[in-house]
Design a protein around this motif. Structure first.
Motif: not given
Length: 169
Positions: A155-163, A165-169
């Motif tokens: 999950f954290f890897k996906d979050l790091e790679d793809f975020g 969907g927030l505008d300000n990542q």
């Protein structure tokens, strides 16, 4: 049941703004002729102003109807039990509006909430605001769903790679 179709009906939009829900309740109370002394808003208050100075803020997944209902029930129970103002916050803007008076942020954990960009934006708003302006909010988590699973490394890897969907990542 045909007679039910002839009755006038009030609409409640589950995911509507809190003001809309409150206005529907006030309209219901007026229809059943409940005295409105306690429910009248101050004429000087703006419709978007914070009405209470909540010490305890409650958030979680507001896109899921069941999770939203859990937030509202938890707010009612916490406020009654602790005799302190509590408020459900549905967005980063609401959180920041209540922030000057709040001491605690209660997060009700439910399935899928960590993939909800709205929840992420609400939670990140505290960090982005900068805790130096105010005293830190104490974060309290409550498991409100037996199907909530703490995230895996994937999950954290996906979050790091793809975020999310927030505008300000």
């Amino acid at each position: 049941y045909a007679w039910l179709l002839q009755l006038e009906c009030l609409d409640v939009h589950r995911f509507g703004a809190m003001d809309e829900l409150e206005n529907t309740v006030v309209e219901l109370l007026a229809r059943v002729k409940v005295p409105m002394k306690l429910f009248r808003q101050s004429p000087t208050a703006s419709p978007h102003s914070v009405r209470v100075k909540a010490r305890i803020l409650i958030t979680g997944s507001v896109r899921d109807g069941e999770a939203l209902a859990s937030l509202e029930i938890f707010q009612i129970l916490a406020q009654k039990t602790m005799q302190r103002e509590c408020a459900v916050v549905r967005s980063a803007n609401e959180l920041l509006a209540y922030r000057p008076w709040a001491y605690y942020l209660v997060v009700l954990l439910s399935r899928g909430m960590l993939r909800d960009p709205g929840f992420a934006k609400t939670l990140l708003s505290i960090h982005l605001e900068g805790e130096t302006k105010n005293r830190p909010l104490e974060l309290v988590t409550v498991s409100a769903d037996p199907l909530f699973e703490f995230p895996s490394a994937e999950f954290f890897k996906d979050l790091e790679d793809f975020g999310l969907g927030l505008d300000n990542q």
